[in-house]
Design a protein around this motif. Structure first.
Motif, PDB file in Angstrom:
ATOM      1  N   ASN A  87       3.170   8.230   3.433  1.00 46.81           N
ATOM      2  CA  ASN A  87       3.179   6.901   3.669  1.00 46.81           C
ATOM      3  C   ASN A  87       4.485   6.550   2.971  1.00 46.81           C
ATOM      4  OD1 ASN A  87       2.953   6.833   0.740  1.00 46.81           O
ATOM      5  ND2 ASN A  87       0.885   6.425   0.949  1.00 46.81           N
ATOM      6  N   ILE A  88       4.662   5.320   2.802  1.00 47.47           N
ATOM      7  CA  ILE A  88       5.929   4.874   2.458  1.00 47.47           C
ATOM      8  C   ILE A  88       6.485   5.154   0.934  1.00 47.47           C
ATOM      9  CG2 ILE A  88       4.933   2.638   1.616  1.00 47.47           C
ATOM     10  CD1 ILE A  88       7.285   1.117   2.418  1.00 47.47           C
ATOM     11  N   ALA A  89       5.319   5.384  -0.178  1.00 43.91           N
ATOM     12  CA  ALA A  89       5.781   5.879  -1.149  1.00 43.91           C
ATOM     13  C   ALA A  89       5.760   7.578  -1.516  1.00 43.91           C
ATOM     14  CB  ALA A  89       4.369   5.667  -2.123  1.00 43.91           C
ATOM     15  N   THR A  90       5.584   8.342  -0.319  1.00 43.70           N
ATOM     16  CA  THR A  90       5.855   9.448  -0.433  1.00 43.70           C
ATOM     17  C   THR A  90       6.984  10.193   0.735  1.00 43.70           C
ATOM     18  OG1 THR A  90       4.024  10.001   1.292  1.00 43.70           O
ATOM     19  CG2 THR A  90       3.715  10.181  -1.419  1.00 43.70           C
ATOM     20  N   ALA A  91       7.330   9.117   1.544  1.00 45.69           N
ATOM     21  CA  ALA A  91       8.257   9.490   2.531  1.00 45.69           C
ATOM     22  C   ALA A  91       9.860   9.367   1.908  1.00 45.69           C
ATOM     23  CB  ALA A  91       8.365   8.551   3.740  1.00 45.69           C
ATOM     24  N   ALA A  92      10.699   9.941   2.652  1.00 49.09           N
ATOM     25  CA  ALA A  92      12.124   9.997   2.228  1.00 49.09           C
ATOM     26  C   ALA A  92      12.999  10.057   3.337  1.00 49.09           C
ATOM     27  CB  ALA A  92      12.376  11.197   1.598  1.00 49.09           C
ATOM     28  N   GLY A  93      14.261   9.408   3.075  1.00 49.51           N
ATOM     29  CA  GLY A  93      15.210   9.343   4.051  1.00 49.51           C
ATOM     30  C   GLY A  93      15.020   8.412   5.349  1.00 49.51           C
ATOM     31  N   SER A  94      15.152   8.881   6.522  1.00 45.41           N
ATOM     32  CA  SER A  94      14.977   8.130   7.555  1.00 45.41           C
ATOM     33  C   SER A  94      13.375   7.632   7.884  1.00 45.41           C
ATOM     34  CB  SER A  94      15.536   8.708   8.904  1.00 45.41           C
ATOM     35  OG  SER A  94      14.804   9.908   9.014  1.00 45.41           O
ATOM     36  N   ASP A  95      12.552   8.688   7.685  1.00 49.66           N
ATOM     37  CA  ASP A  95      11.309   8.239   7.725  1.00 49.66           C
ATOM     38  C   ASP A  95      10.826   7.167   6.724  1.00 49.66           C
ATOM     39  OD1 ASP A  95      10.459  10.291   9.503  1.00 49.66           O
ATOM     40  OD2 ASP A  95      10.160  11.679   7.817  1.00 49.66           O
ATOM     41  N   HIS A  96      11.256   6.963   5.454  1.00 53.19           N
ATOM     42  CA  HIS A  96      11.004   6.130   4.591  1.00 53.19           C
ATOM     43  C   HIS A  96      11.580   4.762   4.997  1.00 53.19           C
ATOM     44  CE1 HIS A  96      12.254   3.588   0.782  1.00 53.19           C
ATOM     45  NE2 HIS A  96      11.020   3.681   0.756  1.00 53.19           N
ATOM     46  N   VAL A 103       6.821  -2.190   7.072  1.00 52.22           N
ATOM     47  CA  VAL A 103       6.245  -2.980   5.882  1.00 52.22           C
ATOM     48  C   VAL A 103       6.846  -4.245   5.481  1.00 52.22           C
ATOM     49  CG1 VAL A 103       5.004  -2.644   3.849  1.00 52.22           C
ATOM     50  CG2 VAL A 103       4.883  -0.932   5.365  1.00 52.22           C
ATOM     51  N   GLY A 104       8.163  -4.259   5.365  1.00 55.13           N
ATOM     52  CA  GLY A 104       8.867  -5.279   4.613  1.00 55.13           C
ATOM     53  C   GLY A 104       8.803  -6.482   5.279  1.00 55.13           C
ATOM     54  N   LYS A 105       8.391  -6.468   6.624  1.00 48.04           N
ATOM     55  CA  LYS A 105       8.353  -7.976   7.486  1.00 48.04           C
ATOM     56  C   LYS A 105       7.182  -8.664   6.644  1.00 48.04           C
ATOM     57  CE  LYS A 105       9.518  -5.665  11.820  1.00 48.04           C
ATOM     58  NZ  LYS A 105       9.095  -5.340  13.113  1.00 48.04           N
ATOM     59  N   ALA A 106       6.388  -8.148   6.030  1.00 45.22           N
ATOM     60  CA  ALA A 106       5.028  -9.111   5.430  1.00 45.22           C
ATOM     61  C   ALA A 106       5.692  -9.406   4.138  1.00 45.22           C
ATOM     62  CB  ALA A 106       3.985  -7.936   5.268  1.00 45.22           C
ATOM     63  N   PHE A 107       6.687  -8.941   3.575  1.00 41.42           N
ATOM     64  CA  PHE A 107       7.272  -9.338   2.214  1.00 41.42           C
ATOM     65  C   PHE A 107       8.455 -10.144   2.016  1.00 41.42           C
ATOM     66  CE2 PHE A 107       3.850  -5.886   1.798  1.00 41.42           C
ATOM     67  CZ  PHE A 107       2.859  -6.464   1.070  1.00 41.42           C
ATOM     68  N   GLY A 240      -3.441  -0.146  -2.801  1.00 38.76           N
ATOM     69  CA  GLY A 240      -3.427   0.507  -4.253  1.00 38.76           C
ATOM     70  C   GLY A 240      -2.143   0.095  -5.000  1.00 38.76           C
ATOM     71  N   ALA A 241      -1.138  -0.152  -4.413  1.00 40.14           N
ATOM     72  CA  ALA A 241       0.093  -0.399  -5.283  1.00 40.14           C
ATOM     73  C   ALA A 241      -0.071  -1.911  -5.596  1.00 40.14           C
ATOM     74  CB  ALA A 241       1.147  -0.158  -4.514  1.00 40.14           C
ATOM     75  N   GLY A 242      -0.430  -2.677  -4.283  1.00 40.53           N
ATOM     76  CA  GLY A 242      -0.422  -4.168  -4.711  1.00 40.53           C
ATOM     77  C   GLY A 242      -1.545  -4.521  -5.644  1.00 40.53           C
ATOM     78  N   SER A 243      -2.645  -3.913  -5.872  1.00 41.82           N
ATOM     79  CA  SER A 243      -3.726  -4.583  -6.701  1.00 41.82           C
ATOM     80  C   SER A 243      -3.743  -3.888  -7.848  1.00 41.82           C
ATOM     81  CB  SER A 243      -5.244  -4.264  -5.885  1.00 41.82           C
ATOM     82  OG  SER A 243      -5.215  -2.957  -5.644  1.00 41.82           O
ATOM     83  N   GLU A 244      -3.792  -2.535  -8.039  1.00 42.73           N
ATOM     84  CA  GLU A 244      -3.832  -1.773  -9.336  1.00 42.73           C
ATOM     85  C   GLU A 244      -2.806  -2.398 -10.392  1.00 42.73           C
ATOM     86  OE1 GLU A 244      -6.215   0.328 -12.211  1.00 42.73           O
ATOM     87  OE2 GLU A 244      -6.548  -0.175  -9.810  1.00 42.73           O
ATOM     88  N   THR A 245      -1.497  -2.172  -9.969  1.00 37.78           N
ATOM     89  CA  THR A 245      -0.573  -2.524 -10.693  1.00 37.78           C
ATOM     90  C   THR A 245      -0.196  -3.862 -11.242  1.00 37.78           C
ATOM     91  OG1 THR A 245       1.072  -2.672  -8.852  1.00 37.78           O
ATOM     92  CG2 THR A 245       1.238  -0.712  -9.943  1.00 37.78           C
ATOM     93  N   HIS A 351      13.176   2.903  -3.177  1.00 40.34           N
ATOM     94  CA  HIS A 351      11.754   2.651  -3.175  1.00 40.34           C
ATOM     95  C   HIS A 351      11.510   1.445  -4.006  1.00 40.34           C
ATOM     96  CE1 HIS A 351       9.974   6.276  -1.200  1.00 40.34           C
ATOM     97  NE2 HIS A 351      11.213   6.791  -1.436  1.00 40.34           N
ATOM     98  N   TYR A 352      12.419   0.528  -4.477  1.00 41.40           N
ATOM     99  CA  TYR A 352      12.011  -0.467  -4.953  1.00 41.40           C
ATOM    100  C   TYR A 352      10.847  -1.259  -4.508  1.00 41.40           C
ATOM    101  CZ  TYR A 352      12.621  -5.234  -7.272  1.00 41.40           C
ATOM    102  OH  TYR A 352      12.466  -6.285  -7.927  1.00 41.40           O
ATOM    103  N   CYS A 353       9.933  -1.882  -5.396  1.00 39.17           N
ATOM    104  CA  CYS A 353       8.653  -2.308  -4.644  1.00 39.17           C
ATOM    105  C   CYS A 353       8.668  -3.628  -3.816  1.00 39.17           C
ATOM    106  CB  CYS A 353       7.966  -2.632  -6.040  1.00 39.17           C
ATOM    107  SG  CYS A 353       6.105  -3.343  -5.727  1.00 39.17           S
ATOM    108  N   LEU A 354       8.229  -3.497  -2.545  1.00 39.36           N
ATOM    109  CA  LEU A 354       8.329  -4.493  -1.629  1.00 39.36           C
ATOM    110  C   LEU A 354       7.547  -5.756  -2.149  1.00 39.36           C
ATOM    111  CD1 LEU A 354       8.128  -2.365   1.710  1.00 39.36           C
ATOM    112  CD2 LEU A 354      10.047  -3.806   0.925  1.00 39.36           C
TER     113      LEU A 354
END
Length: 413
Positions: A87-96, A103-107, A240-245, A351-354
């Protein structure tokens, strides 16, 4: 440099700040995770900031962690969910970048501001429920306020019904628990993937105005843009990231204010702003501690040591804002009027938090409304009796017991 044996991180998270201070003094050093997996721990602010933008450091285990790709990391490893996701948290480079654009369109700032009425509504509903607590009786702000607020909001954004959200919340809690058994680790991985697959199937049948439906549409328009595993795992990462943190973010801010009357007075009197409270909480009490995981693409010379190509490393966000090299000898003191509150608790670089804008919005609305409604609120136990979460990944408490309002005093005749 003298070679040291790896230091085993305390999986119970009993005192992550003292542990972080010890590790910072050692510089880049190897630590042992559950299952005997050895990684490099980074606790220095300047070094962490540099590594987070270094192209020689990646988040892709599939491409750059030989122990994982060669099968030396077993499928029931206690932290397998943190590296097996696609996913977005484990991808790198062009995949990320591809996933981040979707995902950024929602934030965007405009969309964040558009959800303010829903945040206000949820906060008021939860506070109304808290107000039913009889005077003098204990309420748990962790389970009754800090937990349901971000969990319900993020579930709304994703389009997840309440029953599914409640079930998935248990999986998220287990995922950040670093005391789980290998058997539980395997069940966590299967559990959250099954829940996300059910959600995706439902959204394909009946799309809505939500992130899950948007991501499904993007994939179905062009299958090359988002694979099935990316779709499943990215939706879970947002949840997970949006709720737990944010849960721990609110918990830590309330704890800081309830244990320091002067800091609380500064903000409730208007001498300090809620924005100052939010940033100082992020600096001193980062809701995230050691975050698994990044990998060296090539040999790295950092802090007087060589991190070999293929070695994993973890950034200890709980240590960074408290680094005396950045904030002086009182770096671990909570001070809302501190002029320099520099931190990277939302990350730094690609990877700054969206969801940083959403988290800040929830925190300012919830904290200001809660303390205005219950101006006499106080902790129900001494601060040392607050029990930390059983994890070195998150920074928070199991519960936050408070007295919302004093007990009624019987009238005298």
């Amino acid at each position: 440099m003298e070679k040291r044996c790896p230091i085993a991180l305390d999986p119970t998270g009993r005192d992550i700040h003292a542990e972080a201070a010890r590790l910072r003094q050692l510089g880049p050093t190897q630590v042992e995770l559950p299952g005997g997996v050895v990684v490099w721990s980074i606790n220095d602010y300047a070094l962490a900031r540099r590594l987070l933008t270094d192209p020689r450091v990646t988040k892709s285990a599939r491409k750059h962690w030989p122990a994982f790709t060669d099968g030396r990391i077993p499928p029931d490893w206690e932290l397998i969910s943190w590296v097996a996701m696609d996913n977005i948290a484990t991808a790198a480079g062009s995949d990320h970048m591809r996933l981040r654009r979707l995902v950024g369109k929602a934030f965007t700032p405009r969309r964040v501001e558009a959800i303010r009425p829903r945040v206000v509504q949820l906060v008021e509903e939860l506070i109304d429920d808290l107000a039913a607590t009889p005077p003098g009786e204990i309420a748990d702000l962790k389970t009754q306020f800090a937990n349901p607020l971000p969990a319900r909001l993020v579930a709304d954004l994703i389009g997840m019904p309440e029953a599914a959200r409640a079930a998935t919340a248990k999986v998220i809690d287990m995922m950040v628990d670093t005391t789980v058994t290998p058997e539980t680790a395997q069940s966590i991985l299967a559990g959250w993937r099954g829940a996300m697959e059910d959600l995706i199937a439902a959204k394909r049948r009946e799309p809505g105005e939500d992130i899950a439906s948007d991501l499904i549409a993007a994939r179905d328009e062009d299958g090359s843009r988002l694979s099935e595993s990316e779709l499943t795992d990215t939706i879970f990462a947002i949840l997970g990231a949006g709720s737990e943190t944010t849960i721990n973010f609110i918990d830590n801010a309330l704890t800081a204010l309830l244990t320091d009357p002067e800091q609380r007075r500064l903000v409730t009197s208007g001498e300090a702003t809620w924005e100052q409270v939010v940033e100082e909480t992020l600096r001193v009490h980062s809701p995230l501690a050691h975050l698994p995981m990044r990998y060296a693409v090539e040999d790295l010379e950092v802090g007087g040591v060589t991190i070999p190509k293929g070695d994993p490393l973890i950034i200890n966000y709980a240590a960074l804002g408290r680094d005396p090299a950045l904030h002086g000898d009182d770096a671990d003191r909570f001070d809302v009027l501190r002029e320099d509150k520099e931190h990277i608790s939302f990350g730094h670089g690609p990877h700054y938090c969206l969801g940083a804008g959403v988290a800040r919005l929830m925190a300012t609305v919830s904290l200001s409304t809660l303390l205005a409604r219950f101006p006499d609120m106080e902790l129900a136990v001494p601060e040392p009796e607050l029990v930390p979460l059983p994890t070195f990944i998150m920074n928070g408490h199991r519960s936050l017991p408070v007295i919302l309002q004093p007990a009624l005093v019987p009238a005298t005749a």
